[in-house]
Design an enzyme around this catalytic site. Sequence first.
Site, short mmCIF file in Angstrom:
data_model
loop_
_atom_site.label_atom_id
_atom_site.label_comp_id
_atom_site.label_asym_id
_atom_site.label_seq_id
_atom_site.Cartn_x
_atom_site.Cartn_y
_atom_site.Cartn_z
N LYS A 139 0.81 -1.24 0.00
CA LYS A 139 0.00 0.00 0.00
C LYS A 139 0.84 1.28 0.00
O LYS A 139 0.39 2.31 -0.48
CB LYS A 139 -0.96 0.01 1.20
CG LYS A 139 -2.13 -0.95 1.02
CD LYS A 139 -3.15 -0.80 2.14
CE LYS A 139 -4.37 -1.66 1.88
NZ LYS A 139 -5.45 -1.45 2.85
N ASN A 159 -4.78 2.11 -1.95
CA ASN A 159 -5.34 0.75 -2.06
C ASN A 159 -5.98 0.52 -3.42
O ASN A 159 -6.30 -0.61 -3.77
CB ASN A 159 -6.35 0.47 -0.94
CG ASN A 159 -7.69 1.11 -1.21
OD1 ASN A 159 -7.76 2.22 -1.74
ND2 ASN A 159 -8.75 0.42 -0.87
N ASP A 195 -10.23 3.10 1.11
CA ASP A 195 -10.55 2.50 2.43
C ASP A 195 -11.31 3.49 3.30
O ASP A 195 -12.39 3.20 3.82
CB ASP A 195 -9.26 2.09 3.16
CG ASP A 195 -8.70 0.76 2.67
OD1 ASP A 195 -9.49 -0.08 2.19
OD2 ASP A 195 -7.48 0.56 2.79
N GLY A 243 -2.92 2.59 13.07
CA GLY A 243 -2.33 1.82 11.97
C GLY A 243 -2.94 2.24 10.64
O GLY A 243 -3.53 3.33 10.52
N GLY A 279 -17.83 -3.49 10.30
CA GLY A 279 -16.75 -3.22 9.34
C GLY A 279 -17.05 -3.67 7.92
O GLY A 279 -16.31 -3.33 6.99
P1 NDP Z 1 -2.05 -2.19 11.61
O1 NDP Z 1 -1.15 -3.33 11.97
O2 NDP Z 1 -1.60 -1.18 10.63
O3 NDP Z 1 -2.41 -1.38 12.98
C1 NDP Z 1 -2.83 -2.09 14.11
C2 NDP Z 1 -3.35 -1.11 15.17
O4 NDP Z 1 -3.90 -1.87 16.24
C3 NDP Z 1 -2.27 -0.23 15.79
O5 NDP Z 1 -2.81 1.04 16.10
C4 NDP Z 1 -1.91 -1.00 17.07
O6 NDP Z 1 -1.40 -0.17 18.08
C5 NDP Z 1 -3.29 -1.48 17.46
N1 NDP Z 1 -3.28 -2.62 18.37
C6 NDP Z 1 -2.87 -3.88 18.11
N2 NDP Z 1 -3.03 -4.65 19.20
C7 NDP Z 1 -3.57 -3.85 20.17
C8 NDP Z 1 -3.97 -4.07 21.52
N3 NDP Z 1 -3.86 -5.26 22.09
N4 NDP Z 1 -4.50 -3.03 22.20
C9 NDP Z 1 -4.62 -1.81 21.64
N5 NDP Z 1 -4.24 -1.54 20.36
C10 NDP Z 1 -3.73 -2.56 19.65
O7 NDP Z 1 -3.41 -2.86 11.18
P2 NDP Z 1 -4.52 -2.28 10.16
O8 NDP Z 1 -4.77 -0.88 10.50
O9 NDP Z 1 -4.14 -2.63 8.77
O10 NDP Z 1 -5.78 -3.20 10.52
C11 NDP Z 1 -6.54 -2.97 11.71
C12 NDP Z 1 -7.88 -3.68 11.56
O11 NDP Z 1 -8.62 -3.06 10.53
C13 NDP Z 1 -7.77 -5.17 11.19
O12 NDP Z 1 -8.75 -5.90 11.91
C14 NDP Z 1 -8.11 -5.16 9.71
O13 NDP Z 1 -8.65 -6.39 9.29
C15 NDP Z 1 -9.16 -4.06 9.68
N6 NDP Z 1 -9.37 -3.48 8.36
C16 NDP Z 1 -10.65 -3.43 7.88
C17 NDP Z 1 -10.92 -2.88 6.66
C18 NDP Z 1 -12.33 -2.87 6.17
O14 NDP Z 1 -12.53 -2.63 4.96
N7 NDP Z 1 -13.31 -3.06 7.02
C19 NDP Z 1 -9.86 -2.32 5.81
C20 NDP Z 1 -8.54 -2.39 6.40
C21 NDP Z 1 -8.33 -2.96 7.63
P3 NDP Z 1 0.19 0.13 18.19
O15 NDP Z 1 0.47 1.28 17.28
O16 NDP Z 1 0.36 0.45 19.61
O17 NDP Z 1 0.90 -1.13 17.78
#
Ligand code: NDP
Length: 282
Positions: free
Chosen positions: A71, A92, A107, A132, A247
């Site tokens: 991406k 995307n 997105d 993220g 979602g």
């Molecule tokens: P990333 O890996 O880029 O980011 C993950 C995020 O989750 C970070 O902010 C991380 O925090 C946080 N995180 C992870 N574990 C924990 C925890 N235990 N407690 C608190 N925060 C936590 O992932 P994405 O952004 O790509 O994906 C996130 C979700 O979005 C996924 O479930 C994905 O499937 C979904 N998604 C859905 C889409 C849709 O079309 N509906 C499109 C794209 C994604 P930290 O920075 O501290 O690590």
Amino acid sequence: MTATFLGIHTGSFSSPAAGNPTVVMVEASYRHHGIDARYLNCEVAPGALKDAVRGARAMGWAGFNCSLPHKVAIIDHLDRLAKSAEVIGAVNTVVATHGELVGHNTDGQGFVESLRTVVDPAGLEVVVLGAGGAARAVAVETALAGAARVTVVNRTERRGAELARLVTDGTGVPAASVPWDQPYAVPTTTDVVVHATSVGFGNGDAMVALELDSLREGLVVADVVVSPPRTALLRAAEERGATTLDGLGMLVGQGALAVRHWTGIEPDRDVMRTAAIAALRI
Ligand code: NDP
């Protein structure tokens, strides 16, 4: 001899490519609307991305999606970016327009489209949980849609602060970040809370650290997690009278906006949602 129409070629470049629900969703919309188009799900390793893009250009593809891990890397291979992709810093959806490959990010736009089925974010106070890729897209696009203020709540404070700065600098909407070192109580001034962390992906009982009693009637609670769509957070929010949004709407919205870019038609979202549910077996 009559000319043969070769159809519209589209697809997705990612790795791993298996299990991508967008394929089934987009193909279902092509079939439903009788469009002579194909969507090919391509396994493209990071080192092969440049050649994959050259191939798409050479074969006259109308465009393609790129998913993890491409991406951000894809940007180097495109001619220009649309506004929100530029602010988000990730693409995307790529669209071939007048000989150029233009990077979009559907997105966040898909999320806003889904959000508008319950509330228009213009003028509202929005809290985004996470910083993220999904959170970036949601925070930037919600700000571009006119949100009054965005608050980013993230476990790693530095990433939260970076996203808040990105929103303010890129959209002009005031944004702040809040450390997430204890259960977060949603402020009473908040209109919309968006959960955009990876917690809950594949686990319908996993719950982020929130003061659940701060979820209340009049609040919109949206989750970006698709599988399973009825997350523990949405169930807790529903029990407390909040309006909830799963979602799937974002997933369908991002795919539908890509189809519109490539074909010019406005695809039927219900057809795509049904196909996504079948593909994800949820
Ligand atoms: P990333 O890996 O880029 O980011 C993950 C995020 O989750 C970070 O902010 C991380 O925090 C946080 N995180 C992870 N574990 C924990 C925890 N235990 N407690 C608190 N925060 C936590 O992932 P994405 O952004 O790509 O994906 C996130 C979700 O979005 C996924 O479930 C994905 O499937 C979904 N998604 C859905 C889409 C849709 O079309 N509906 C499109 C794209 C994604 P930290 O920075 O501290 O690590």
